[in-house]
Design an enzyme around this catalytic site. Structure first.
Site, PDB file in Angstrom:
ATOM      1  N   TYR A 141     -46.640 -44.880 -15.644  1.00 40.21           N
ATOM      2  CA  TYR A 141     -47.326 -45.244 -14.390  1.00 40.21           C
ATOM      3  C   TYR A 141     -48.738 -44.640 -14.357  1.00 40.21           C
ATOM      4  CZ  TYR A 141     -48.551 -44.537  -9.445  1.00 40.21           C
ATOM      5  OH  TYR A 141     -49.207 -44.456  -8.249  1.00 40.21           O
ATOM      6  N   ASP A 292     -41.949 -34.338 -13.767  1.00 39.37           N
ATOM      7  CA  ASP A 292     -42.386 -33.760 -12.497  1.00 39.37           C
ATOM      8  C   ASP A 292     -43.103 -32.436 -12.756  1.00 39.37           C
ATOM      9  OD1 ASP A 292     -41.814 -35.397 -10.370  1.00 39.37           O
ATOM     10  OD2 ASP A 292     -39.834 -34.530  -9.952  1.00 39.37           O
TER      11      ASP A 292
HETATM   12  N1  LIG Z   1     -47.382 -43.675  -1.847  1.00 44.14           N
HETATM   13  C1  LIG Z   1     -47.985 -42.676  -2.485  1.00 44.14           C
HETATM   14  O1  LIG Z   1     -47.711 -41.478  -2.227  1.00 44.14           O
HETATM   15  C2  LIG Z   1     -49.017 -42.954  -3.547  1.00 44.14           C
HETATM   16  C3  LIG Z   1     -49.567 -41.879  -4.253  1.00 44.14           C
HETATM   17  C4  LIG Z   1     -50.538 -42.141  -5.217  1.00 44.14           C
HETATM   18  C5  LIG Z   1     -50.977 -43.441  -5.436  1.00 44.14           C
HETATM   19  N2  LIG Z   1     -50.410 -44.469  -4.756  1.00 44.14           N
HETATM   20  C6  LIG Z   1     -50.904 -45.842  -5.019  1.00 44.14           C
HETATM   21  O2  LIG Z   1     -51.221 -46.427  -3.773  1.00 44.14           O
HETATM   22  C7  LIG Z   1     -50.980 -47.833  -3.813  1.00 44.14           C
HETATM   23  C8  LIG Z   1     -50.094 -48.235  -2.659  1.00 44.14           C
HETATM   24  O3  LIG Z   1     -48.870 -47.511  -2.721  1.00 44.14           O
HETATM   25  P1  LIG Z   1     -47.710 -47.765  -1.660  1.00 44.14           P
HETATM   26  O4  LIG Z   1     -46.916 -46.521  -1.595  1.00 44.14           O
HETATM   27  O5  LIG Z   1     -48.287 -48.352  -0.432  1.00 44.14           O
HETATM   28  O6  LIG Z   1     -46.859 -48.860  -2.454  1.00 44.14           O
HETATM   29  P2  LIG Z   1     -46.100 -50.146  -1.892  1.00 44.14           P
HETATM   30  O7  LIG Z   1     -45.134 -50.548  -2.964  1.00 44.14           O
HETATM   31  O8  LIG Z   1     -45.565 -49.888  -0.529  1.00 44.14           O
HETATM   32  O9  LIG Z   1     -47.238 -51.209  -1.772  1.00 44.14           O
HETATM   33  C9  LIG Z   1     -47.703 -51.977  -2.862  1.00 44.14           C
HETATM   34  C10 LIG Z   1     -47.900 -53.406  -2.383  1.00 44.14           C
HETATM   35  O10 LIG Z   1     -48.391 -54.169  -3.471  1.00 44.14           O
HETATM   36  C11 LIG Z   1     -47.714 -55.406  -3.519  1.00 44.14           C
HETATM   37  N3  LIG Z   1     -47.782 -55.903  -4.899  1.00 44.14           N
HETATM   38  C12 LIG Z   1     -47.224 -55.360  -6.012  1.00 44.14           C
HETATM   39  N4  LIG Z   1     -47.536 -56.105  -7.097  1.00 44.14           N
HETATM   40  C13 LIG Z   1     -48.316 -57.124  -6.662  1.00 44.14           C
HETATM   41  C14 LIG Z   1     -48.980 -58.220  -7.302  1.00 44.14           C
HETATM   42  N5  LIG Z   1     -48.910 -58.422  -8.619  1.00 44.14           N
HETATM   43  N6  LIG Z   1     -49.728 -59.055  -6.535  1.00 44.14           N
HETATM   44  C15 LIG Z   1     -49.833 -58.864  -5.191  1.00 44.14           C
HETATM   45  N7  LIG Z   1     -49.228 -57.859  -4.542  1.00 44.14           N
HETATM   46  C16 LIG Z   1     -48.486 -56.997  -5.265  1.00 44.14           C
HETATM   47  C17 LIG Z   1     -46.323 -55.086  -3.041  1.00 44.14           C
HETATM   48  O11 LIG Z   1     -45.602 -56.212  -2.561  1.00 44.14           O
HETATM   49  C18 LIG Z   1     -46.612 -54.067  -1.935  1.00 44.14           C
HETATM   50  O12 LIG Z   1     -46.805 -54.701  -0.702  1.00 44.14           O
HETATM   51  C19 LIG Z   1     -50.374 -48.111  -5.183  1.00 44.14           C
HETATM   52  O13 LIG Z   1     -51.404 -48.565  -6.021  1.00 44.14           O
HETATM   53  C20 LIG Z   1     -49.877 -46.754  -5.649  1.00 44.14           C
HETATM   54  O14 LIG Z   1     -49.889 -46.657  -7.039  1.00 44.14           O
HETATM   55  C21 LIG Z   1     -49.440 -44.263  -3.815  1.00 44.14           C
END
Ligand SMILES: NC(=O)c1ccc[n+]([C@@H]2O[C@H](COP(=O)([O-])OP(=O)(O)OC[C@H]3O[C@@H](n4cnc5c(N)ncnc54)[C@H](O)[C@@H]3O)[C@@H](O)[C@H]2O)c1
Length: 336
Positions: A141, A292
């Protein structure tokens, strides 16, 4: 501003979309609903169901809605799954990410804010982590996010793409209307609260780390603070803003950690959750999860200095309290 938010039906994206529309921006959400929810998209935004990896479709959308800037939040983001099925992560996050950049390049959309992650740092050599510290991911990832960061950087050099790369630490909390609803839920705070609500044990993965109480230490950042950072970052991609490069010619991304700068152990999170909900939570200790790191804490100094951003809802009680309120109002998550 006319903004495209990929992943705007997901956890972090939905809260940002809510903030953008409240600030008067015209927002288009592109989401394939693979982990997101139709009900998480503000009714004041336009939802297009589809993949950001479909260059012609995305280019059509960028043209049709005269998009000025993109917040690229969508991704696959389960660390464990990325280790057992890396192909899915490289296909979705990397190939899809480049397909999105191609749609932007061919339509002349030159402003992007990218959701990256602390997972790019791997096992950090020092705490707090600075943006200039080595990037050496220890899971697929994190590697896919590093690849997209690299593509964005080189599109900046080659085509003048103006960008802000935001490396989030642990997003948590909720707005009144939008919160975290994942299945499976791998994030500690919603997992603790869901277990408490259902009267189940919550599992902590390892209590023999080199930390004061033996459990991992993480830096939690309120999802509404991320939304504010997104807005400031989008503004920083304006051609008149030197933070993301000269008005014309090669550009270098502005890279910022987004964290509070304070770490809390897993056990401290459970104690804070107990204080918020007013009853004990039963804890089970399981084996460590591969990959982790013991401690991940951001230095948020760069985001403060360059973007004028601070975490304004920094206490664990505020973060957990908002997540608890949302869970109580949405015990079954989103209706659709
Ligand atoms: N949640 C965290 O703590 C965290 C920490 C670091 C980074 N991130 C990054 O933040 C971003 C959002 O994370 P999140 O927790 O909201 O995740 P999430 O899974 O809730 O949201 C991701 C969204 O992207 C959509 N998606 C996935 N693949 C797709 C595609 N090919 N085309 C269109 N839509 C698509 C999903 O349906 C979803 O709505 C991600 O890029 C994640 O890597 C999150």
């Amino acid at each position: 501003m006319r903004i495209l938010v990929t992943g705007g039906a997901g956890y972090i994206g939905s809260v940002s979309v809510e903030a953008f529309v409240a600030a008067g921006h015209e927002v288009t959400v592109l989401d394939d609903l693979s982990t997101g929810h139709r009900g998480a998209v503000s009714p004041a935004a336009r939802l297009e169901v589809g993949s950001y990896g479909d260059t012609p479709a995305v280019a059509g959308l960028l043209d049709r809605y005269h998009i000025e800037a993109v917040l690229h939040c969508a991704a696959k983001s389960l660390v464990g799954e990325s280790m057992t099925d890396p192909a899915k992560y490289f296909r979705e996050n990397v190939a899809g990410g480049v397909a999105l950049l191609e749609a932007m390049r061919t339509t002349g959309v030159r402003r992007i804010v990218f959701s990256s992650t602390a997972a790019t740092y791997g096992m950090p050599e020092r705490i707090p982590i600075l943006e200039t510290d080595p990037i050496q991911p220890i899971n697929a990832y994190g590697e896919t996010k590093r690849c997209v960061e690299g593509a964005i950087r080189w599109y900046g050099h080659g085509y003048g793409l103006r960008s802000v790369i935001l490396r989030y630490f642990n997003a948590a909390g909720a707005s009144a209307a939008y919160g975290e609803s994942h299945d499976p839920e791998t994030h500690l705070i919603p997992a603790v609260l869901r277990a408490a609500a259902a009267g189940r044990d919550v599992t902590l993965f390892g209590d023999d780390y080199p930390t004061p109480d033996g459990t991992c230490i993480r830096d939690y950042i309120h999802v509404e603070d991320l939304a504010r950072a997104h807005m400031l970052a989008l503004e920083a991609t304006d051609p008149a803003n030197a933070l993301t490069g000269p008005a014309t010619g090669p550009c270098e991304p502005l890279v910022c950690n987004l964290g509070s700068g304070t770490g809390f152990s897993n056990r401290q999170v459970v104690s804070a959750a107990e204080a918020v909900i007013g009853r004990p939570i039963s804890v089970k200790v399981g084996p460590r999860r591969p990959g982790d790191p013991p401690i991940l804490v951001a230095s948020p100094q760069n985001a403060h200095e360059k973007l004028g951003w601070n975490a304004s809802q920094g206490t664990l009680e505020q973060i957990i309290g908002s997540a608890w309120e949302w869970l109580r109002a949405h015990p079954a998550g989103y209706a659709e």
